[in-house]
Design an enzyme around this catalytic site. Structure first.
Site, short mmCIF file in Angstrom:
data_model
loop_
_atom_site.label_atom_id
_atom_site.label_comp_id
_atom_site.label_asym_id
_atom_site.label_seq_id
_atom_site.Cartn_x
_atom_site.Cartn_y
_atom_site.Cartn_z
N ASN A 67 -2.84 -5.45 -2.21
CA ASN A 67 -3.72 -6.37 -2.92
C ASN A 67 -3.98 -7.66 -2.15
OD1 ASN A 67 -4.33 -5.19 -5.56
ND2 ASN A 67 -2.11 -5.22 -5.85
N CYS A 81 0.86 -1.18 0.00
CA CYS A 81 0.00 0.00 0.00
C CYS A 81 0.90 1.23 0.00
CB CYS A 81 -0.90 -0.01 1.24
SG CYS A 81 -2.02 1.39 1.29
#
Lengths: 307, 276
Positions: free
Chosen positions: B226, B217
């Site tokens: 993800n 992130c």
């Protein structure tokens, strides 16, 4: 009580970090640290914290200080402090040390029962019967755990009817609650649903709890499935303490912080303060010199914000 | 930065797993995204198996033209449900970004190239915080009416929960048919599979995921991003939902890329299976 969404309005979180969590951590934790952890957890709003296990230190060295821990913790009003009592001897010690709630552990798999406690399911139930009788004699509530509810490291697939059978035995013997454990975390929303459908035929929903492991990343999805079916008691472990003894390096217990985050987002009340929970998690991870298994904690410490 | 042959091998291995759609690369300026500088080589270097789609990102007309020249047969455009996010990310307003995409849509229609639309920040924004479901529906509807065949709703910072996912989808589904919707969940707060489960329960049947959970992130250093395709497939298998994907081959592909990147997998299924 279902909300408009069909989900329970309140979910009771049973925090198993100090026992199940620490028992499955390699490092032997000093007694003071255990006591401090439990004291911090007592301030988070948790309604139940599994404190220790009155088992022989020969088998579980991590829990050798069970008496000191039991006597050393602050007992907050409104918080339950159950302990494991695998047999009558353990039960007596627990009561002598001030325990006011105990737990017994059954399994839905014969192989697991043999490998874990060296006897058949039937024999283990007879052993627990003694504990439950003694407990009922002095009004001590007993919680029953059923391991391998969604799969067994030795037998593989576990039949839902077997889980229902063992659960029913423990419940009729007098356990007030049955915690169904996905011991190796192999369950999915599919198998969770099937298993709960079978068990719910034999035991009232209000007496059921789920104890999901996150070894395959399925825990929150499985817990969601359970609460959609009306289960309102969920076991979890601060910082996701406790690896999986059957899959080296893999994770075990689901992190309490991550469960609370999800339940908050669903508008379900737990009484638990997420921030305080993360602080307790930070404390124990620092003491254990390990990274947290909670994704919420990881993300929150990174961003410096709590969403 | 991952070497081109590694990227190509990764995509080729993914092509053998039964996956039907593999997002190959992005035709964006290497000035902005150095990792995707080799977009043309990758597009031309991969084995394109019949029955598998290899969409690529095309942020503007120039990228679109380069993509088609390199052999792309499907493209994607990225919108957002947050003004601040759009400003910070691509330096314009949502409205301006949609005008830019309109050019791409027109050009794509002319050559019969399907376009997938992404909407970022559908369950929260790193700058604005809470995002209204109505805004998500508005942007999704615009992109769908412009001609995107599918809208992938992205929980960009992973803050969503089954509660907010349900609320958002309920509103979006009033404007876009569920058959044209996909969810793109991030696992930054561990909520991805639970969020995906809720989406499936509401009728969504397209899910984005990343092998080995590749991709952290950018808004929370060290946090995950993800959701791992392996973990998703494991759940869907357990639900008896058909995906056509071979989990073992997928795990092998995850192992390959993690070794190549010298990093641990973010897939719990992979972590657990290695040891048993």
């Amino acid at each position: 009580e279902p909300q408009a969404s069909g989900l329970p309005e309140y979910i009771k979180i049973v925090e198993v970090g100090p026992r199940d969590g620490l028992q499955n951590e390699k490092v032997i934790v000093p007694t003071d640290t255990k006591i401090e952890l439990i004291n911090q957890l007592s301030k988070t709003g948790l309604p139940a914290i599994e404190v220790t296990s009155f088992v022989s230190s020969k088998w579980v060295p991590q829990m050798a200080d069970h008496e000191e821990v039991m006597r050393g913790i602050e007992r907050h009003p409104g918080v339950q402090y159950p302990v494991l009592t695998p047999n009558l001897q353990g039960f007596h010690s627990a009561i002598a040390a001030g325990a006011t709630e105990v737990s017994v552990f059954g399994a839905a798999s014969e192989s697991f029962s043999k490998m874990n406690i060296n006897c058949s399911i039937e024999e283990s139930i007879e052993r627990f019967e003694e504990v439950i009788k003694s407990a009922r004699d002095i009004n001590i509530p007993v919680r029953g755990y059923v391991s391998c509810a969604l799969g067994c490291p030795y037998e593989g697939n576990v039949v839902p009817d077997k889980v229902a059978e063992v659960s029913k035995r423990l419940y009729s013997m007098g356990c007030y609650e049955i915690s169904l454990g996905d011991t190796i975390g192999v369950g999915t929303p599919g198998s969770m649903k099937k298993m709960l459908e079978a068990v719910m035929k034999e035991i009232p929903l209000s007496a059921l709890a789920v104890h999901c492991h996150d070894t395959y990343g399925q825990a929150l999805a499985n817990i969601l499935t359970a609460i959609q079916m009306g289960v309102a008691v969920v076991d979890s472990s601060v910082a996701g303490l406790g690896g999986c003894p059957y899959a080296k390096g893999a994770t075990g217990n689901v992190a309490t912080e991550d469960v609370i985050y999800m339940l908050n987002g669903l508008g379900i009340n737990t009484g638990v303060n997420l921030h305080a929970m993360m602080e307790a998690g930070n404390f124990i991870c620092t003491a254990l010199n390990k990274k947290t298994n909670s994704k919420v904690a990881q993300a929150s410490f990174s961003t410096g914000t709590i969403n | 930065v991952v070497p081109t042959p590694v990227k190509i091998n990764l995509i080729n291995m993914l092509s053998e797993t039964g996956l039907q759609v593999i997002e190959a690369t992005s035709f964006v300026s290497p000035k902005w995204v150095p990792q995707m500088a080799d977009h043309t080589e990758v597009m031309q270097g991969i084995n394109k198996l019949p029955g598998i789609s290899y969409p690529v990102l095309t942020p503007n007309l120039k990228g679109f033209q380069a993509a088609v020249a390199a052999g792309a047969k499907e493209v994607s455009i990225f919108g957002a449900a947050s003004e601040k996010f759009t400003q910070k990310n691509i330096n314009c307003s949502i409205e301006e970004s949609l005008e830019r995409f309109e050019e791409v849509m027109k050009a794509a229609k002319e050559v019969n190239i399907p376009v997938r639309g992404y909407v970022s920040c559908v369950l929260g924004c790193p700058y604005e915080g809470k995002i209204s479901a109505a805004k998500v529906a508005e942007v999704s509807k615009k992109m769908y009416s412009m001609g995107c065949y599918e809208i992938s709703l992205g929980d960009t910072i992973g803050v969503g929960t089954p509660g907010s996912m349900k609320e958002m989808l309920t509103v979006v589904m009033k404007e876009v048919p569920v058959g044209a919707l996909a969810v793109h969940c991030h696992d930054t707060y561990g909520q991805a599979l639970a969020n995906i489960l809720v989406a499936l329960q509401m009728g969504v049947s397209v899910v984005d995921a990343s092998v080995a959970g590749l991709g952290g992130c950018p808004y929370a250093q060290g946090a995950s991003g993800n959701v791992a395709t392996e973990d998703l497939v494991y759940m869907l298998n357990g639900l008896g939902i058909h995906t056509g994907v071979d989990l073992q081959k997928l795990m092998d592909t995850g192992t390959f890329i993690c070794n190549a990147l010298n990093r641990k997998t973010n897939s719990k299924v992979s972590q657990a299976s290695c040891r048993l």
